[in-house]
Design a protein around this motif. Structure first.
Motif, PDB file in Angstrom:
ATOM      1  N   GLY A 423      46.192  27.233 -27.720  1.00 37.69           N
ATOM      2  CA  GLY A 423      47.084  27.606 -25.866  1.00 37.69           C
ATOM      3  C   GLY A 423      47.725  26.246 -25.555  1.00 37.69           C
ATOM      4  N   HIS A 424      48.152  24.842 -26.100  1.00 37.73           N
ATOM      5  CA  HIS A 424      49.012  24.292 -25.120  1.00 37.73           C
ATOM      6  C   HIS A 424      50.194  23.645 -25.990  1.00 37.73           C
ATOM      7  N   ALA A 425      51.204  23.939 -25.693  1.00 37.69           N
ATOM      8  CA  ALA A 425      52.564  23.336 -25.925  1.00 37.69           C
ATOM      9  C   ALA A 425      52.213  22.041 -26.283  1.00 37.69           C
ATOM     10  N   ASP A 426      52.897  21.363 -27.301  1.00 39.42           N
ATOM     11  CA  ASP A 426      53.249  20.064 -28.278  1.00 39.42           C
ATOM     12  C   ASP A 426      54.048  19.524 -27.474  1.00 39.42           C
ATOM     13  N   ALA A 427      54.348  18.417 -27.943  1.00 40.92           N
ATOM     14  CA  ALA A 427      55.657  17.668 -26.956  1.00 40.92           C
ATOM     15  C   ALA A 427      57.000  18.265 -27.312  1.00 40.92           C
ATOM     16  N   THR A 428      56.886  18.841 -28.078  1.00 43.31           N
ATOM     17  CA  THR A 428      58.689  19.719 -28.385  1.00 43.31           C
ATOM     18  C   THR A 428      58.265  21.181 -27.643  1.00 43.31           C
ATOM     19  N   GLY A 429      57.723  21.457 -27.595  1.00 43.84           N
ATOM     20  CA  GLY A 429      57.509  23.024 -26.765  1.00 43.84           C
ATOM     21  C   GLY A 429      57.618  22.579 -25.393  1.00 43.84           C
ATOM     22  N   LEU A 430      56.935  21.765 -25.133  1.00 40.76           N
ATOM     23  CA  LEU A 430      57.160  20.670 -23.917  1.00 40.76           C
ATOM     24  C   LEU A 430      58.882  20.066 -22.834  1.00 40.76           C
ATOM     25  N   LEU A 431      58.842  19.499 -24.166  1.00 45.44           N
ATOM     26  CA  LEU A 431      60.134  18.958 -23.586  1.00 45.44           C
ATOM     27  C   LEU A 431      61.364  19.923 -23.474  1.00 45.44           C
ATOM     28  N   GLU A 432      61.075  21.267 -24.648  1.00 40.09           N
ATOM     29  CA  GLU A 432      61.827  22.445 -23.962  1.00 40.09           C
ATOM     30  C   GLU A 432      61.952  22.942 -23.101  1.00 40.09           C
ATOM     31  N   TRP A 433      60.860  23.252 -22.711  1.00 45.30           N
ATOM     32  CA  TRP A 433      60.409  24.089 -21.088  1.00 45.30           C
ATOM     33  C   TRP A 433      60.951  23.286 -20.395  1.00 45.30           C
ATOM     34  N   THR A 438      66.794  23.028 -13.951  1.00 46.69           N
ATOM     35  CA  THR A 438      68.408  22.123 -13.632  1.00 46.69           C
ATOM     36  C   THR A 438      67.959  21.159 -12.252  1.00 46.69           C
ATOM     37  N   GLY A 439      68.534  20.585 -12.182  1.00 41.33           N
ATOM     38  CA  GLY A 439      68.459  20.271 -10.826  1.00 41.33           C
ATOM     39  C   GLY A 439      66.961  18.580 -10.801  1.00 41.33           C
ATOM     40  N   VAL A 440      66.254  18.351 -11.977  1.00 47.54           N
ATOM     41  CA  VAL A 440      65.447  18.253 -10.956  1.00 47.54           C
ATOM     42  C   VAL A 440      65.396  16.318 -11.074  1.00 47.54           C
ATOM     43  N   GLN A 441      65.000  15.860  -9.817  1.00 50.45           N
ATOM     44  CA  GLN A 441      64.738  14.610  -9.440  1.00 50.45           C
ATOM     45  C   GLN A 441      63.887  13.733  -9.831  1.00 50.45           C
ATOM     46  N   CYS A 442      62.659  14.244  -9.920  1.00 48.88           N
ATOM     47  CA  CYS A 442      61.278  13.744 -10.711  1.00 48.88           C
ATOM     48  C   CYS A 442      60.694  14.704 -11.056  1.00 48.88           C
ATOM     49  N   VAL A 443      59.782  14.402 -12.191  1.00 45.03           N
ATOM     50  CA  VAL A 443      58.662  15.109 -13.215  1.00 45.03           C
ATOM     51  C   VAL A 443      57.745  13.847 -13.094  1.00 45.03           C
ATOM     52  N   PHE A 444      56.799  14.913 -12.577  1.00 42.18           N
ATOM     53  CA  PHE A 444      55.353  14.278 -12.316  1.00 42.18           C
ATOM     54  C   PHE A 444      54.179  14.813 -13.577  1.00 42.18           C
ATOM     55  N   GLU A 457      56.138  10.641 -21.418  1.00 35.53           N
ATOM     56  CA  GLU A 457      56.958   9.975 -20.199  1.00 35.53           C
ATOM     57  C   GLU A 457      58.023   9.091 -20.192  1.00 35.53           C
ATOM     58  N   GLN A 458      58.136   8.719 -22.423  1.00 37.78           N
ATOM     59  CA  GLN A 458      58.735   8.195 -22.523  1.00 37.78           C
ATOM     60  C   GLN A 458      59.585   9.123 -23.576  1.00 37.78           C
ATOM     61  N   MET A 459      59.419  10.151 -23.330  1.00 38.54           N
ATOM     62  CA  MET A 459      59.835  11.113 -24.579  1.00 38.54           C
ATOM     63  C   MET A 459      60.948  11.939 -23.922  1.00 38.54           C
ATOM     64  N   ILE A 460      60.273  11.825 -22.199  1.00 36.55           N
ATOM     65  CA  ILE A 460      61.611  12.507 -21.543  1.00 36.55           C
ATOM     66  C   ILE A 460      62.563  11.841 -20.885  1.00 36.55           C
ATOM     67  N   ARG A 461      61.930  10.344 -20.766  1.00 44.78           N
ATOM     68  CA  ARG A 461      62.891   9.295 -20.350  1.00 44.78           C
ATOM     69  C   ARG A 461      64.201   9.521 -21.136  1.00 44.78           C
ATOM     70  N   ALA A 462      63.801   9.489 -22.724  1.00 47.80           N
ATOM     71  CA  ALA A 462      64.843   9.276 -23.245  1.00 47.80           C
ATOM     72  C   ALA A 462      65.203  10.486 -24.083  1.00 47.80           C
ATOM     73  N   LYS A 463      65.828  11.356 -24.114  1.00 47.99           N
ATOM     74  CA  LYS A 463      65.632  12.575 -24.589  1.00 47.99           C
ATOM     75  C   LYS A 463      66.656  13.793 -23.099  1.00 47.99           C
ATOM     76  N   LEU A 464      65.853  13.303 -22.457  1.00 48.39           N
ATOM     77  CA  LEU A 464      66.326  14.320 -21.257  1.00 48.39           C
ATOM     78  C   LEU A 464      67.278  13.186 -19.977  1.00 48.39           C
ATOM     79  N   GLY A 465      66.592  11.897 -19.695  1.00 51.64           N
ATOM     80  CA  GLY A 465      67.106  10.887 -18.948  1.00 51.64           C
ATOM     81  C   GLY A 465      66.618  11.158 -17.259  1.00 51.64           C
ATOM     82  N   LEU A 466      65.518  11.566 -17.716  1.00 51.99           N
ATOM     83  CA  LEU A 466      64.698  12.269 -15.814  1.00 51.99           C
ATOM     84  C   LEU A 466      64.065  10.833 -16.183  1.00 51.99           C
TER      85      LEU A 466
END
Length: 528
Positions: A423-433, A438-444, A457-466
């Motif tokens: 019932g939960h998205a994996d890392a790939t699904g979370l990154l796609e979501w 748009t316009g995101v300043q910070c992700v918690f 956290e590391q994947m988001i920084r590397a792939k989405l630059g957030l």
């Protein structure tokens, strides 16, 4: 002249003192804007609770149970909360609502119509299993305060407006899109709730977020890549093929399943592959959990909220098919004691820890022609996990009449695990979501064991630059609408309005990945 200099000296002292005083005020008090505090599900799964304050209005998102903590996990000063929002009906998101009312909360509880239908069932089950004695009046108040809000409808509430959008995780599960008006600024905050894996055949796909200044996102499987929506169909087909092979050879199949969501998905997948001819037509499918039966009734009543496939496949009631046998456990267990045609048994609990599934196992374990299908996450050390790992012998706790027994068995039954029901998205699904925002300043990142959250956290920084933060319990942040600004973190004691202690703070930019011993998991439900 001397008097003039004296007044000038006093003025300088006042100015310098004011400057020094400002420097001593914690960042959380100097900054203006909405404040969020992470009260639950911080670096762990379960007990979801986010406290938000904006222009003097305090409210929470979710009020979930966490193990044996009970009322001790409640947010501070419940009587000061104006309202609550809940994302879905799992116990780890709604389980402490009654305790919240018992502690003085008197506001509205906003949720989707699906959650409003399911929450009474789950809270009733929670009341029956809780070790803490909560007055019946508190449960009644909690249920009477549920305010169902359709997906997409905007709710204005004291300087805050919000809407629900679909999360797919469960019937009624939602993400929340909020606008927090603070002075002349408006901060857009998105709270993900639990995001589905894109594999449900009963529910519409999760909707993506739009513009957001800040995103609070779950990370249950944040460090894991497994079956995705693209592999779900193949995973369900493998599941059906495995069942069909056993049934055609004359064996029985046991599917331990959680009552909320997982049981209904299993029923639908089995029906779908009976229709396709993969699973032999006429195979009896027994479902014997009273709670699951109530929940299935909600799915039937809310047909309009289901997927296009579900609405078109069932011209009448949803999840009603000729092979289905919704019966009491007494009836399904007696099937094993007589000559019967090969059958499928869907029974709680999903980890074989209690209820009827271990009772079925005791009647099936010694036949290598039978199959045990594990379709949900298994807690470390659980019976389901040990069977999946091939352990033998194993100790089984089960009810026999009025007695609870523990027996060692050497299982001959075949055991297979299937991830296509998660019932939960994996890392790939979370990154796609997240990548759709748009316009995101910070992700918690919340609702994940520490290792899972930090790896995501590391994947988001590397792939989405957030910018990403993994908060600890009690951490608070001031949100700002200024472009390029990052939320300011402050110690719990800096925000006296919360009246709550917290662990020592850590700068958000100092968090790095680390290996933690715990694995991520899905919230466990109790059952009949």
């Amino acid at each position: 002249m001397k008097r003039h200099y004296r007044w000038l000296f006093i003025a300088l002292v006042v100015i310098v003192g004011a400057i020094l005083l400002v420097d001593l005020i914690p960042d959380g008090e100097k900054a203006s804007g909405p404040v969020v505090r992470f009260w639950g599900a911080a670096r762990r799964v379960g007990g979801s609770c986010l406290i938000v304050e904006n222009e003097g209005t305090r409210f929470i998102v979710d009020c979930g149970a966490l193990g044996e903590q009970g009322a001790g996990a409640l947010p501070p000063r419940p009587d000061s909360l104006a309202f609550a929002i809940v994302t879905h009906a799992h116990i780890d998101h709604v389980g402490l609502l009654a305790e919240l009312f018992a502690a003085g909360f008197r506001g509205r509880v906003y949720c989707t119509p699906g959650t409003a239908e399911l929450a009474p069932i789950m809270l009733s089950m929670m009341r029956g299993t809780s070790r803490e004695k909560i007055p019946r009046e508190a449960y009644d108040r909690a249920l009477a305060s549920l305010v169902p809000v359709p997906f997409g409808r905007t709710v204005p509430e004291r300087g805050v407006s919000f809407r629900f959008f679909r999360a797919e995780h469960l019937l009624g599960a939602a993400s929340v899109d909020m606008r927090l008006v603070s002075g002349v600024d408006t901060v857009r905050l998105v709270v993900s709730g639990d995001i589905g894996a894109g594999n449900s055949i009963l529910l519409p796909p999760a909707e993506r977020p739009g513009r957001a200044d800040y995103v609070i996102m779950e990370s249950t499987y944040g460090g894991t890549v497994r079956d995705t929506s693209r592999a779900a169909a193949a995973g369900h087909e493998t599941f059906a093929d495995s069942i069909a092979k056993i049934i055609r050879a004359g064996g029985d199949v046991l599917i331990p399943s959680f009552t909320l969501g997982r049981t209904q998905e299993a029923m639908a997948v089995i029906d779908r592959f009976i229709r396709k001819g993969t699973i032999p037509s006429g195979t009896d499918v027994y479902v014997d959990s009273p709670t699951a039966r109530k929940i299935t009734g909600v799915y039937r009543r809310m047909k309009g909220d289901l997927s296009e496939w579900a609405r078109s496949a069932y011209s009448g009631e949803v999840l009603r098919f000729p092979e289905l046998r919704e019966v009491r456990s007494r009836t399904s267990l007696k099937v094993h004691d007589r000559t019967h045609r090969p059958a499928i048994f869907i029974s709680s609990s999903g980890d074989l820890a209690h209820a009827n599934s271990p009772r079925h196992l005791m009647k099936m374990y010694d036949d290598p022609g039978n199959l045990l299908c594990i379709i949900g996450w298994q807690p470390p050390g659980s019976l389901g996990g040990r069977l999946l790992a091939g352990e033998s012998p194993v100790l089984v706790g089960h009810q026999e009449g009025k007695k609870f027994k523990r027996d060692w068995i050497s299982p001959a039954i075949a055991t297979r695990g299937f991830h296509s029901f998660s019932g939960h998205a994996d890392a790939t699904g979370l990154l796609e979501w997240l990548g759709a925002a748009t316009g995101v300043q910070c992700v918690f990142l919340v609702h994940g064991e520490e290792r899972q959250s930090l790896e995501l956290e590391q994947m988001i920084r590397a792939k989405l630059g957030l910018e990403v933060t993994v908060p600890r319990r009690g951490d608070g942040f001031v949100l700002t609408a200024r472009n390029g600004a990052v939320a300011k973190k402050f110690p719990a004691q800096a925000a006296g309005r919360f009246d709550s202690p917290a662990p020592a703070t850590v700068r958000s930019d100092s968090l790095t990945s680390s290996e933690a011993a715990a694995a991520a998991g899905e919230a466990r439900e109790s059952d009949d």
